[in-house]
Scaffold this motif. Structure first.
Motif, PDB file in Angstrom:
ATOM      1  N   ASP A   1      44.844  53.549 -63.709  1.00 64.33           N
ATOM      2  CA  ASP A   1      44.505  53.940 -65.073  1.00 64.33           C
ATOM      3  C   ASP A   1      45.380  53.096 -65.996  1.00 64.33           C
ATOM      4  OD1 ASP A   1      44.417  55.273 -67.560  1.00 64.33           O
ATOM      5  OD2 ASP A   1      43.641  57.044 -66.542  1.00 64.33           O
TER       6      ASP A   1
ATOM      7  N   LYS B   1      45.956  52.430 -69.147  1.00 67.85           N
ATOM      8  CA  LYS B   1      46.701  52.921 -70.301  1.00 67.85           C
ATOM      9  C   LYS B   1      47.996  53.609 -69.854  1.00 67.85           C
ATOM     10  CE  LYS B   1      44.574  56.116 -72.346  1.00 67.85           C
ATOM     11  NZ  LYS B   1      43.677  57.016 -73.077  1.00 67.85           N
ATOM     12  N   TYR B   2      47.844  54.568 -68.925  1.00 65.03           N
ATOM     13  CA  TYR B   2      49.028  55.331 -68.523  1.00 65.03           C
ATOM     14  C   TYR B   2      49.938  54.513 -67.623  1.00 65.03           C
ATOM     15  CZ  TYR B   2      46.883  59.311 -70.642  1.00 65.03           C
ATOM     16  OH  TYR B   2      46.351  60.158 -71.553  1.00 65.03           O
TER      17      TYR B   2
ATOM     18  N   VAL C   1      60.764  63.539 -67.199  1.00 67.24           N
ATOM     19  CA  VAL C   1      60.005  63.526 -65.945  1.00 67.24           C
ATOM     20  C   VAL C   1      58.590  62.985 -66.141  1.00 67.24           C
ATOM     21  CG1 VAL C   1      59.113  65.851 -66.133  1.00 67.24           C
ATOM     22  CG2 VAL C   1      59.495  64.880 -63.919  1.00 67.24           C
ATOM     23  N   TYR C   2      58.071  63.039 -67.371  1.00 61.85           N
ATOM     24  CA  TYR C   2      56.694  62.574 -67.583  1.00 61.85           C
ATOM     25  C   TYR C   2      56.515  61.113 -67.236  1.00 61.85           C
ATOM     26  CZ  TYR C   2      55.528  66.928 -69.778  1.00 61.85           C
ATOM     27  OH  TYR C   2      55.303  68.240 -69.988  1.00 61.85           O
TER      28      TYR C   2
ATOM     29  N   THR D   1      56.083  61.096 -63.482  1.00 58.93           N
ATOM     30  CA  THR D   1      54.871  61.809 -63.083  1.00 58.93           C
ATOM     31  C   THR D   1      53.623  61.011 -63.438  1.00 58.93           C
ATOM     32  OG1 THR D   1      56.106  63.774 -63.661  1.00 58.93           O
ATOM     33  CG2 THR D   1      53.819  64.069 -63.151  1.00 58.93           C
ATOM     34  N   LEU D   2      53.590  60.489 -64.675  1.00 60.01           N
ATOM     35  CA  LEU D   2      52.408  59.730 -65.091  1.00 60.01           C
ATOM     36  C   LEU D   2      52.291  58.440 -64.309  1.00 60.01           C
ATOM     37  CD1 LEU D   2      52.309  60.224 -68.944  1.00 60.01           C
ATOM     38  CD2 LEU D   2      50.729  61.091 -67.239  1.00 60.01           C
TER      39      LEU D   2
ATOM     40  N   GLY E   1      53.175  58.025 -61.232  1.00 61.42           N
ATOM     41  CA  GLY E   1      52.628  58.393 -59.935  1.00 61.42           C
ATOM     42  C   GLY E   1      51.145  58.674 -60.005  1.00 61.42           C
ATOM     43  N   TRP E   2      50.725  59.356 -61.059  1.00 63.04           N
ATOM     44  CA  TRP E   2      49.313  59.719 -61.167  1.00 63.04           C
ATOM     45  C   TRP E   2      48.446  58.506 -61.488  1.00 63.04           C
ATOM     46  CZ3 TRP E   2      46.079  59.515 -65.483  1.00 63.04           C
ATOM     47  CH2 TRP E   2      44.808  60.064 -65.261  1.00 63.04           C
TER      48      TRP E   2
ATOM     49  N   LEU F   1      51.298  59.227 -55.980  1.00 60.44           N
ATOM     50  CA  LEU F   1      50.992  60.568 -56.466  1.00 60.44           C
ATOM     51  C   LEU F   1      51.964  61.581 -55.870  1.00 60.44           C
ATOM     52  CD1 LEU F   1      48.938  62.170 -58.144  1.00 60.44           C
ATOM     53  CD2 LEU F   1      47.744  62.655 -56.034  1.00 60.44           C
TER      54      LEU F   1
ATOM     55  N   GLY G   1      55.234  61.278 -57.642  1.00 63.02           N
ATOM     56  CA  GLY G   1      55.194  61.907 -58.960  1.00 63.02           C
ATOM     57  C   GLY G   1      55.233  63.419 -58.857  1.00 63.02           C
ATOM     58  N   LEU G   2      54.481  63.981 -57.883  1.00 62.10           N
ATOM     59  CA  LEU G   2      54.458  65.426 -57.696  1.00 62.10           C
ATOM     60  C   LEU G   2      55.834  65.950 -57.332  1.00 62.10           C
ATOM     61  CD1 LEU G   2      51.200  66.107 -55.700  1.00 62.10           C
ATOM     62  CD2 LEU G   2      51.797  66.911 -57.951  1.00 62.10           C
TER      63      LEU G   2
ATOM     64  N   ALA H   1      58.145  68.728 -59.336  1.00 58.59           N
ATOM     65  CA  ALA H   1      58.599  69.968 -58.707  1.00 58.59           C
ATOM     66  C   ALA H   1      60.119  70.044 -58.694  1.00 58.59           C
ATOM     67  CB  ALA H   1      58.054  70.049 -57.287  1.00 58.59           C
TER      68      ALA H   1
END
Lengths: 353, 170
Positions: free
Chosen positions: A76, A78-79, A132-133, A136-137, A139-140, A148, A151-152, A156
Motif C-alpha cells: 500500500d 501511501k502508508y 507504535v503506529y 504497525t502501519l 507492518g500492515w 504483518l 506489526g501485530l 500488542a
C-alpha cells in the motif's frame, strides 16, 4: 505583537539545535552500540572510517541515502511511505517537553523547547504510545505475512507494557506532586532523587522502557530468526534508515525520561550551592553548560545499560513476554502505588512529610 | 485575526475533513487512521480551550490505546475492502434520517440565532483545565460519580473476562 518574533526566533533556534544534536547523538549511539558489541564479542568493530572509526555512522547514512529505494509492487504505497516518517517524527516530538536544565534569560527557560508545561509527563506518555503506529502501519502496508506479524506484535507489546509504565510512574508522581517535568526535577534537588524512594517503580519503568523501545530482549517485532526482519522486511535505503534511527532516538528518550523522573535531571548534591559561591549562578552561561553536562553524564550510563542488556540477554518467547507484562509487572506496579500511598499517609500523619 | 482564531480554524477544518474521511473510506485501515488524525485535531481544539489535561488524555487514551487496539483487530482479521452493501429501505433508515435532520436543524438554529449575552470567564475557571484543578474537583465535589464510574468500569472488566473465559472452556 512585538514580543512574538523574538519568541519565535528563540523557539526556532531551540528546535534547530534539538533536532540536529539529536540526530548526531543517534548516529554516535549506533557507533557505540557497534563498538560495545564488538568488545563484548572479542571483535574489533568499526575502525576504518576516520580515527577509531568515528565517522562510520556518517558513511552509513551516506550509503543509505544513495541506495536504491525498492518499493515492492503490492504494498500500500501511501502508508508504506508515510510509516517511517510517523516513526521518526513522533520519536522526535517527545523532545519538545524534556528539560535539559534551568537557565533563564528574560524569564524564559532556554534549556527546553517548551518548558513548564503542566501536562509534560502526560505528553511524553502519549507520544510514546502513539509512536507504535509507525511500526504497525509499516507492518500492515508491506502486504507480507512476516511484516504483518511484526506489526501485530509491536501493537500488542505496546498496549501490555504501556500500562505498567504509566502505573510505575504514578509512585514517582505522588512524591514529586506535579506533572510538569521541570517541577519534578526541582522536587528532587539536593540528592532527593526518586530512585531512592521508588526502587520498585524504577525497575518496572526501566523494564517497560525496554519493551516500549523494542530493544532486546523485547525486540519481538523484528525477531530475525522467526520473522525475517519483522516490520521492516520490505524497506530499503533511507526508509529503513529512518526506522533504525527512530529506535535509537526512542532509546535516548527513555534514558531522558529515567534521568528526569528518577535521577533528578541535572541535579548533583551540593554542586550548585558551591558553584553559586564561585560566582556561577543564574545569568552566567557556564551554568547552562554545566547543567547540560550533568544531564548528559547521567544519560551515558543508561544508554550503555541499554546496549549492554541487548548483547547479554536472549530474546523472550512471545508468551513469556505477555506473562511478564500482565502477571508480574502490572500487579507489582499496582502494589507499588499502594505501598507508596500507605507510607506517605503514615509519614504525613506523624508530620515528617 | 489572532493566532487563536487561526489555530481554531485549521484544527476545525482538519477535524471535519478527517471525520468525513472516516465514513467515506472503504479501506478499514484508512478509516482508522482518519479517526486517529481526528482525535489529534480534537486534542488541539481542547488546547485552544485551555483544557490541557483533557487534550493529553484524549491522545493518551483514544489515539494511544483504544485506536491501537482497533488497528490491531483490523490487522489481525486482515479485513479487506468493505464490499458494496446493498441495503433495502427499512424503518431503521427512516428513523436515522429523521433524527439526523433534527440534529442538523438544531445545530443550524443554535448557530444562526442571536446570542443572548457574552460569557466572561472568571479567573478561577480559566485554570480549570489544568491537571491539579481537575484532580481537586474530581476528588472533592464529584467524588461519588467518579467512584461510581470506576465501579462501573470494574464490572465491565470482570464481565469481559468472564465472557472471554467461557468461550475458551468450550
Amino acid at each position: 505583537m512585538d514580543a512574538i518574533p523574538a519568541g519565535a526566533l528563540i523557539l526556532g533556534v531551540k528546535l534547530f539545535l534539538v533536532v540536529n544534536v539529536l540526530l548526531i547523538i543517534a548516529a554516535y549511539l549506533v557507533y557505540f552500540e557497534r563498538k560495545i558489541s564488538a568488545w563484548m564479542q572479542s571483535r574489533v568493530g568499526p575502525n576504518r572510517v576516520g580515527p577509531l572509526g568515528l565517522f562510520q555512522s556518517f558513511a552509513d547514512v551516506f550509503k543509505l541515502y544513495t541506495k536504491e529505494d525498492i518499493v515492492p509492487a503490492l504494498v500500500d504505497k501511501k502508508y508504506h511511505m508515510i510509516a517511517p516518517v510517523i516513526s521518526i517524527g513522533i520519536s522526535m516530538a517527545t523532545y519538545a517537553v524534556i528539560p535539559f536544565g534551568e537557565y533563564y534569560v528574560d524569564g524564559v527557560n532556554l534549556m527546553a523547547v517548551a518548558p513548564g508545561i503542566s501536562i509534560g509527563l502526560l505528553y511524553l506518555l502519549a507520544m510514546s504510545s502513539v509512536g507504535v503506529y509507525g511500526i504497525t502501519l509499516a507492518g500492515w502496508s508491506s502486504n507480507n505475512k512476516y511484516s504483518l506479524l511484526g506489526g501485530l506484535r509491536s501493537a500488542a507489546q505496546m498496549i501490555s507494557y504501556e500500562l505498567s509504565m504509566g502505573l510505575a510512574l504514578i509512585g514517582a508522581l505522588m512524591i514529586s506532586g506535579s506533572l510538569d517535568l521541570l517541577e519534578i526535577v526541582k522536587s528532587q534537588s539536593g540528592g532527593k532523587w526518586n530512585l531512592f524512594f521508588q526502587p520498585i517503580g524504577f525497575i518496572i519503568f526501566l523494564v517497560a522502557a525496554f519493551a516500549e523501545t523494542n530493544r532486546a530482549p523485547f525486540d519481538l517485532p523484528e525477531a530475525e530468526p522467526e520473522l525475517v526482519g519483522g516490520y521492516h522486511t520490505e524497506y530499503s535505503g533511507m526508509k529503513f534508515g529512518l526506522f533504525y534511527l527512530a529506535e535509537y532516538i526512542n532509546m535516548l528518550t527513555a534514558s531522558c525520561m529515567v534521568t528526569v523522573i528518577y535521577l533528578g535531571g541535572w541535579d548533583i548534591p551540593f554542586l550548585y550551592e558551591n558553584l553559586a559561591k564561585a560566582g556561577i549562578s543564574q545569568g552566567n552561561p557556564l551554568l547552562a553548560l554545566i547543567q547540560f553536562g550533568v544531564f548528559f553524564g547521567k544519560l551515558i550510563p543508561l544508554l550503555f545499560f541499554f546496549i549492554w542488556v541487548r548483547w547479554s540477554l536472549p530474546r523472550f518467547r512471545y508468551d513469556q513476554l505477555m506473562d511478564l507484562g500482565w502477571k508480574v509487572m502490572l500487579p507489582l506496579a499496582l502494589a507499588n502505588i499502594l505501598l507508596t500511598g500507605i507510607v506517605m499517609t503514615i509519614l504525613q500523619y506523624f508530620g515528617i512529610l | 485575526m489572532s493566532l487563536h482564531v487561526i489555530m481554531f480554524s485549521l484544527l476545525a477544518i482538519l477535524a471535519i475533513a478527517t471525520g468525513v474521511l472516516l465514513v467515506t473510506r472503504r479501506n478499514p485501515v484508512s478509516a482508522a487512521v482518519s479517526l486517529i488524525l481526528h482525535f489529534f485535531a480534537l486534542s488541539g481544539l481542547y488546547l485552544t480551550l485551555n483544557a490541557q489535561f483533557l487534550a493529553a488524555v484524549q491522545i493518551l487514551v483514544y489515539a494511544g490505546a483504544i485506536m491501537v487496539l482497533v488497528v490491531f483487530v483490523i490487522m489481525l482479521l486482515n479485513l479487506g475492502k468493505e464490499q458494496n452493501m446493498r441495503e433495502n429501505f427499512n424503518p431503521r433508515t427512516a428513523i436515522t434520517i429523521a433524527m439526523s435532520a433534527a440534529l442538523i436543524m438544531q445545530l443550524v438554529l443554535t448557530f444562526t440565532g442571536n446570542p443572548t449575552g457574552k460569557n466572561q470567564l472568571s479567573a478561577a475557571s480559566e485554570k480549570i483545565g489544568s491537571p491539579a484543578e481537575i484532580g481537586n474537583i474530581l476528588y472533592s465535589t464529584y467524588i461519588f460519580p467518579f467512584e461510581a464510574i470506576s465501579l462501573l468500569l470494574l464490572v465491565a472488566v470482570v464481565g469481559s473476562i468472564i465472557l472471554a473465559k467461557r468461550t475458551v472452556d468450550k
